[in-house]
Design a protein around this motif. Structure first.
Motif, PDB file in Angstrom:
ATOM      1  N   ALA A 267      28.330  16.794  42.930  1.00  0.00           N
ATOM      2  CA  ALA A 267      26.879  16.853  42.749  1.00  0.00           C
ATOM      3  C   ALA A 267      26.536  17.635  41.485  1.00  0.00           C
ATOM      4  N   ALA A 268      25.479  17.230  40.826  1.00  0.00           N
ATOM      5  CA  ALA A 268      25.093  17.899  39.584  1.00  0.00           C
ATOM      6  C   ALA A 268      24.678  19.348  39.821  1.00  0.00           C
ATOM      7  N   HIS A 269      24.070  19.627  40.972  1.00  0.00           N
ATOM      8  CA  HIS A 269      23.595  20.970  41.296  1.00  0.00           C
ATOM      9  C   HIS A 269      24.280  21.436  42.576  1.00  0.00           C
ATOM     10  N   ARG A 270      24.869  22.637  42.530  1.00  0.00           N
ATOM     11  CA  ARG A 270      25.631  23.141  43.681  1.00  0.00           C
ATOM     12  C   ARG A 270      25.248  24.603  43.919  1.00  0.00           C
ATOM     13  N   PHE A 271      24.724  24.878  45.104  1.00  0.00           N
ATOM     14  CA  PHE A 271      24.299  26.225  45.445  1.00  0.00           C
ATOM     15  C   PHE A 271      25.071  26.683  46.681  1.00  0.00           C
ATOM     16  N   ALA A 272      25.418  27.972  46.714  1.00  0.00           N
ATOM     17  CA  ALA A 272      26.210  28.497  47.828  1.00  0.00           C
ATOM     18  C   ALA A 272      25.573  29.754  48.398  1.00  0.00           C
ATOM     19  N   ALA A 273      25.550  29.843  49.702  1.00  0.00           N
ATOM     20  CA  ALA A 273      24.991  30.996  50.397  1.00  0.00           C
ATOM     21  C   ALA A 273      25.999  32.141  50.411  1.00  0.00           C
ATOM     22  N   PRO A 274      25.527  33.380  50.622  1.00  0.00           N
ATOM     23  CA  PRO A 274      26.454  34.505  50.755  1.00  0.00           C
ATOM     24  C   PRO A 274      27.487  34.234  51.847  1.00  0.00           C
ATOM     25  N   GLY A 275      28.714  34.658  51.590  1.00  0.00           N
ATOM     26  CA  GLY A 275      29.782  34.464  52.556  1.00  0.00           C
ATOM     27  C   GLY A 275      30.511  33.152  52.416  1.00  0.00           C
ATOM     28  N   SER A 276      30.066  32.289  51.530  1.00  0.00           N
ATOM     29  CA  SER A 276      30.754  31.010  51.327  1.00  0.00           C
ATOM     30  C   SER A 276      32.117  31.242  50.680  1.00  0.00           C
ATOM     31  N   PHE A 277      33.055  30.351  50.975  1.00  0.00           N
ATOM     32  CA  PHE A 277      34.331  30.367  50.256  1.00  0.00           C
ATOM     33  C   PHE A 277      34.838  28.943  50.109  1.00  0.00           C
ATOM     34  N   PHE A 278      35.779  28.764  49.171  1.00  0.00           N
ATOM     35  CA  PHE A 278      36.211  27.440  48.757  1.00  0.00           C
ATOM     36  C   PHE A 278      37.732  27.421  48.678  1.00  0.00           C
ATOM     37  N   GLN A 279      38.327  26.297  49.120  1.00  0.00           N
ATOM     38  CA  GLN A 279      39.778  26.267  49.226  1.00  0.00           C
ATOM     39  C   GLN A 279      40.287  24.835  49.116  1.00  0.00           C
ATOM     40  N   LEU A 280      41.408  24.677  48.422  1.00  0.00           N
ATOM     41  CA  LEU A 280      42.113  23.394  48.343  1.00  0.00           C
ATOM     42  C   LEU A 280      43.513  23.614  48.918  1.00  0.00           C
ATOM     43  N   PRO A 281      43.704  23.381  50.223  1.00  0.00           N
ATOM     44  CA  PRO A 281      44.961  23.749  50.890  1.00  0.00           C
ATOM     45  C   PRO A 281      45.979  22.619  51.026  1.00  0.00           C
ATOM     46  N   GLU A 282      45.729  21.466  50.407  1.00  0.00           N
ATOM     47  CA  GLU A 282      46.519  20.271  50.708  1.00  0.00           C
ATOM     48  C   GLU A 282      48.010  20.395  50.383  1.00  0.00           C
TER      49      GLU A 282
END
Length: 329
Positions: A267-282
């Motif tokens: 998506a062109a615009h990406r917003f994240a709330a406090p406490g969010s996290f991101f992971q690529l575990p494959e």
């Protein structure tokens, strides 16, 4: 550094003893060695800056770059202990060297391709890895898993004026993205793309998190990998979000794992709330991202930082992700 001959190069590959090579950037010969390895082999090439000096390097010669410099500029990744981080990544690569090498090559090659072509490259590689020994071993070690029983539709779609809000609506499974949810999301995105009024689209997730990614019970159930590749491309939610351009916004919170970040990253615009996290575990199951992450995430944060996410499997907290450009607060 002299060129590496063809027979010697096999040692620096997924089939050899050194599928990943770490180079201490304090060494005088580091630039030449990185160039030779990148040019003459298929090794994953990593650079280590223990002093936090962030030396000038040729980014094209590396797949990832680690430094102790706080808030280091792209393409660097700041870590507390580069040697420990390098060792952990090397161990992960050793457990699935073919998947790791494929991911690194897809990131390199895909960086020079149009978005859709790069997705096709990823899909080809992902389908190949589904037939690999590392993934088969993971599958064999898994207990039998039943697909989660869903009480209602996988999505909620609502329109208010010129804005269509699409909400992943399986909070009981942490919005795990099964084939049914993917197909429903793809249909909703296509409807927005084909709508002559050109509405904006907001993508959300209901419950404690946006999405923990693919439903593990479905992994490896495809019996026709060629057909699975065709379906993956024809129903690519990441591609449809990309095609929406400036009209697409993702509102993220909580866990955003695997396809749970690969898709919204388009998506062109990406917003994240406090406490969010991101992971690529494959990589931990002998695979690589297959929902668009080598393209969507890489075009948001660069292939080096995406390579770090892929090869380390580490969780990236919101503040770091925001600094990289993956999301805004």
């Amino acid at each position: 550094m002299a060129a590496i001959d063809h027979l010697e190069a096999e040692a620096f590959s997924a089939l050899g003893e050194r599928p990943i090579v770490w180079i201490d950037l304090a060494d005088a010969g580091a630039p030449a060695r990185a160039r030779a390895l990148s040019r003459d082999t298929t090794a994953i090439v990593g650079g280590i800056d223990r002093a936090g000096a962030v030396p000038v390097v040729e980014p094209d010669a590396f797949d990832l770059l680690l430094t102790t410099r706080p808030a280091a500029p792209a393409p660097w990744v700041t870590v507390r202990d580069p040697l420990a981080a390098a060792q952990a990544i090397a161990a992960a690569v050793a457990r699935a060297p073919i998947a790791a090498a494929a991911a690194a090559r897809v990131l390199r090659i895909g960086a020079g391709l149009p978005f859709g072509d790069a997705l096709q490259l990823e899909s080809f590689a992902y389908s190949t890895l589904l037939g690999g020994a590392a993934f088969r071993a993971w599958r064999a070690a898994q207990p039998d898993r039943a697909m989660p029983v869903a009480a209602g539709p996988p999505l909620a779609v609502a329109r208010d004026g010129d804005v269509v809000t699409i909400t992943l609506a399986r909070p009981e499974s942490r919005n795990g993205i099964c084939a049914g949810m993917r197909d429903a999301l793809h249909e909703a995105l296509c409807a927005a793309l084909d709508d002559p009024s050109s509405p904006c689209v907001v993508l959300r997730g209901e419950g404690a998190c946006f999405s923990t990614g693919g439903v593990l019970a479905e992994f490896g159930t495809a019996t026709d990998l060629a057909q699975a590749d065709a379906v993956r491309m024809l129903r690519s939610c990441a591609l449809r979000l990309h095609e929406l351009g400036d009209r697409a916004t993702a509102m993220l919170h909580g866990a955003c794992i695997g396809s749970g970040i690969e898709i919204p990253a388009a998506a062109a615009h990406r917003f994240a709330a406090p406490g969010s996290f991101f992971q690529l575990p494959e990589l931990g199951i002998g695979l690589m991202p297959g929902a668009g992450g080598t393209v969507s995430v890489a075009r948001a944060i660069g292939r080096h930082r995406t390579g770090y996410m892929l090869l380390s499997g580490r969780r990236i907290p919101r503040d770091v992700a925001a600094g990289w450009g993956l999301v805004a607060a």
